[in-house]
Design a protein around this motif. Structure first.
Motif, PDB file in Angstrom:
ATOM      1  N   ILE A   1      11.800  -1.085   8.829  1.00  0.00           N
ATOM      2  CA  ILE A   1      12.957  -1.763   8.213  1.00  0.00           C
ATOM      3  C   ILE A   1      14.193  -1.594   9.088  1.00  0.00           C
ATOM      4  O   ILE A   1      14.976  -2.529   9.273  1.00  0.00           O
TER       5      ILE A   1
ATOM      6  N   PRO B   1       7.469  -2.318  -1.495  1.00  0.00           N
ATOM      7  CA  PRO B   1       7.469  -2.584  -2.936  1.00  0.00           C
ATOM      8  C   PRO B   1       8.262  -3.836  -3.317  1.00  0.00           C
ATOM      9  O   PRO B   1       8.111  -4.321  -4.436  1.00  0.00           O
TER      10      PRO B   1
ATOM     11  N   ILE C   1       9.068  -7.358   1.399  1.00  0.00           N
ATOM     12  CA  ILE C   1       9.783  -7.897   2.561  1.00  0.00           C
ATOM     13  C   ILE C   1       8.745  -8.178   3.646  1.00  0.00           C
ATOM     14  O   ILE C   1       7.884  -7.335   3.910  1.00  0.00           O
TER      15      ILE C   1
HETATM   16  S1  SF4 Z   1      11.716  -1.176   0.357  1.00  0.00           S
HETATM   17 FE1  SF4 Z   1      10.312  -2.038   1.874  1.00  0.00          FE
HETATM   18  S2  SF4 Z   1      11.555  -2.228   3.721  1.00  0.00           S
HETATM   19 FE2  SF4 Z   1      12.671  -0.867   2.351  1.00  0.00          FE
HETATM   20  S3  SF4 Z   1      12.070   1.190   2.983  1.00  0.00           S
HETATM   21 FE3  SF4 Z   1      10.680   0.573   1.299  1.00  0.00          FE
HETATM   22  S4  SF4 Z   1       8.922  -0.339   2.364  1.00  0.00           S
HETATM   23 FE4  SF4 Z   1      10.571  -0.212   3.871  1.00  0.00          FE
END
Ligand code: SF4
Lengths: 453, 238
Positions: free
Chosen positions: A331, A362, A365
């Motif tokens: 990310i 979750p 993305i």
């Molecule tokens: S929400 Fe998705 S993009 Fe954000 S840290 Fe968790 S796994 Fe990584």
């Protein structure tokens, strides 16, 4: 500064530590797998979370205003910061008003992003990070290497040595329980002395004007409840429309992060207690810019669970510091070019595009696709080294001209040295730890010609 | 059924046996197979390096070679995925198949005359697995399935094993394998170690590029474990 490849190479020199880092984080991913598989509705939950965030991003201004109005009605003071600098100034001005020289801060990746600690320290303010992992890296003058497990690059021996130096624990003592107790005593003093507490925000509910902070150590609560002034810092994308949406996000967050069913503390802050001041700083810092980029807008759905870190085979073998950004991992690699393309041009390439990150996320993305899109964007902007551009153009030309391809292939499979990953003759990195494929006598097309036509 | 065999450039040059096995296998299963002779590369190596904007020549050449067939079939998950996701011609995108998915989904193969009396380790290449969904993925809460193991189970004598981490990437990653050489090799070594712990004779997968990377590491350590593309096994006979 080393780029990702250089820093990783250094990290890997210590094989044993690399294996330990890899195994430890793989263990966390395995716990996440187990927890997620206990819920038959897991994939539907992810989809719902993604949709709620989608809706929020499409209606962000309206929800932000709703949140501001509700929070103010609750007696919270709301501030808006367009960038990191404004954020830091706002926080400092609040502290200054109260004439304090020290404060406690629980984990907030936003304040890391804004480099708040360095800013405040320059102004003579003593910032104490109260998350255990963050306190450890703070003692060591390092930055977190993981957004959920900030000190995961360190082993207990390292922590023992750090505490020996800073807290006076006996040299050589590396017993986790003993060291934790030492930290607890140390931090308790800081909690009791601080008038100002800063926390992050995991979710801010537009409907009610409340915000939710999730920790396992309870340090956010300890700070907030003991202080006269509570400052909560959040990126504008942390808004969710309704309180009931927490039923989706809280179930996903801890399971994705550590495989726990829920974080130990999910604390709701709705209004200041009598005599306390409560502030919220809403920070943009490039988020509206990212929101306007079609390919990258949904990176703003992130709830910072770090599941993508734990599953990433590259992250596990290169460590968080190799990403040279407050938010590392997959990310981080799609957020960072939004801040500075040139300085972070290496990060979208620090991936094999295996796609595991997108699968664990979750909020769904499409991380690996965004890595691909950033590669296109950065190369089109001319941020590639000249040699790479030339190699690519040469290859594109050869591959558009079958006769050139055949000719190059004919002379001892020369075509190999034209491949982008095998270019760079002489000093070819392929060959450092790998053999070349043995060139066959005939290419397939040559075989086909002599056997089939 | 008119099938065009798509032979990715590096397979043509370095792994002709993979293309030969693909051709023979498809013919055995009753396909009328053509091999367009001016094919070169799908453009993936450039696109994944951030240079999709200069691959139009590749796309045009691909269209010139592969238009007018019922199916385009190739023994490489990552090249096929690239075409499916990025080729400008919708007809090409719809008719291109990775060979294992073609065998299972289009030809609906129920039996094979194959014989391969060896113990193999199965490597799931990410682009075929996660991109084309050739098999289920350990990250998702979904029912396990695999088109690769379905086919391997039709081969007499073949015993297959997953490595401990069933679907972790081998670290090839296109240009990644040289730009991030250290991590790439470490990932490959770790995969190989798990296969070796299973005492397999060959590491087998549906993407030659991953196999080329692991083969390079195996050979450097003078290991007696070999690599094979899955079509070489499906096409093997007594
Ligand atoms: S929400 Fe998705 S993009 Fe954000 S840290 Fe968790 S796994 Fe990584």
């Amino acid at each position: 500064m080393l780029n990702h490849a250089e820093a990783s190479e250094k990290f890997i020199t210590n094989q044993e530590r690399t294996d330990w880092h890899d195994d430890t984080l793989w263990f966390v991913r395995s716990k996440r797998d187990k927890a997620s598989k206990l819920l038959p509705e897991w994939e539907a939950l992810r989809e719902q979370a993604s949709q709620i965030k989608e809706h929020m991003l499409s209606n962000l201004p309206q929800y932000l205003l709703e949140f501001e109005a509700k929070a103010q009605a609750n007696g919270i003071q709301v501030h808006w910061a367009k960038d990191a600098h404004e954020h830091n100034e706002i926080v400092y001005s609040i502290i200054q008003k109260h004439g304090d020289k020290a404060l406690v801060k629980s984990k907030s990746m936003l304040t890391e992003e804004c480099h708040l600690n360095a800013y405040l320290e320059q102004k003579g303010i003593d910032v104490v990070d109260t998350d255990l992992g963050e306190r450890i890296v703070q003692f060591r003058k390092e930055v977190p290497s993981h957004i959920v497990l900030p000190a995961i690059h360190l082993k207990k021996e390292d922590v023992g040595e750090t505490f020996h130096q800073h807290l006076g624990t006996p040299k050589g003592n590396k017993d986790p329980q003993f060291l934790t107790e030492a930290a607890r005593i140390h931090l308790r003093e800081k909690f009791l002395g601080a008038k100002v507490a800063i926390t992050g925000v995991n979710f801010a509910v537009a409907e009610t004007g409340e915000f939710v902070v999730c920790t396992n150590e309870g340090n956010a609560d300890m700070g907030a409840h003991l202080s006269d002034v509570h400052i909560a810092c959040m990126g504008i994308e942390k808004i969710i429309p309704k309180r009931q949406d927490l039923g989706v996000f809280l179930r996903l967050l801890a399971r994705s992060a550590t495989g726990q069913l829920i974080t130990t503390y999910s604390s709701h802050f709705a209004k200041p207690r009598a005599g306390q001041e409560m502030h919220i700083v809403l920070v943009d810092n490039g988020r509206s810019r990212q929101l306007a980029r079609d390919e990258f807008r949904n990176s703003l759905k992130c709830i910072r669970c770090a599941a993508c870190f734990n599953t990433c085979p590259v992250y596990r073998r290169s460590g968080g510091h190799s990403y040279h950004q407050p938010v590392a991992g997959p990310i981080g690699s799609i957020l960072a070019p939004n801040f500075d393309k040139k300085a972070n041009v290496d990060l979208p390439f620090a991936s094999t595009l295996c796609g595991s990150c997108s699968n664990v996320c979750p909020v769904k993305i499409n991380i690996h696709e965004q890595l691909w899109f950033w590669r296109q964007d950065l190369m089109k902007e001319g941020l590639a080294p000249a040699g790479k551009v030339l190699g690519m153009k040469l290859m594109a030309w050869m591959m558009s001209n079958p006769s050139v391809f055949r000719l190059a292939g004919g002379i001892g499979r020369k075509v190999m040295s034209w491949f982008p990953f095998l270019v760079n003759n002489g000093m070819n990195p392929w060959f450092k730890q790998r053999e070349m494929p043995a060139p066959p006598k005939q290419s397939f097309q040559e075989w086909y010609k002599s056997n089939r036509s | 059924m008119r099938v065009a065999l798509f032979v990715p450039c590096y397979i043509d040059q370095f792994y002709p046996q993979v293309a030969i096995a693909s051709l023979e296998l498809l013919e055995k299963l009753g396909c009328e197979v053509s091999v367009p002779k001016n094919q070169t590369c799908c453009g993936q190596p450039m696109a994944n390096s951030g240079f999709a904007h200069i691959t139009s020549g590749c796309d045009t050449n691909f269209s010139a070679n592969f238009s007018g067939y019922d199916y385009i079939v190739g023994p490489s998950g990552s090249c096929v995925l690239h075409l499916k996701e990025h080729h400008p011609d919708a007809k090409i995108r719809a008719s291109v198949f990775e060979i294992c998915e073609f065998l299972v989904d289009v030809l609906k193969v129920k039996s094979l005359p194959s014989y391969f009396p060896h113990k193999i380790g199965l490597h799931q290449s990410c682009h075929g697995q996660r991109g084309l969904r050739i098999s289920s993925m350990t990250e998702l809460n979904e029912k396990p399935f695999s088109k690769l193991t379905y086919l391997l189970d039709l081969v007499k004598g073949c015993e297959w094993k997953y490595p401990e981490r069933q679907d972790e990437c081998c670290g090839f990653g296109g240009t990644f394998c040289v730009t991030e050489e250290a991590v790439s090799v470490k990932m490959g070594q770790d995969r190989i170690q798990e296969h070796q712990a299973n005492e397999v004779e060959f590491i087998v997968g549906a993407d030659t590029s991953c196999l080329m990377h692991m083969e390079g590491i195996l050979k450097r350590s003078a290991s007696n474990v070999g690599v094979k593309h899955i079509v070489e096994i499906l096409n093997a006979h007594a």
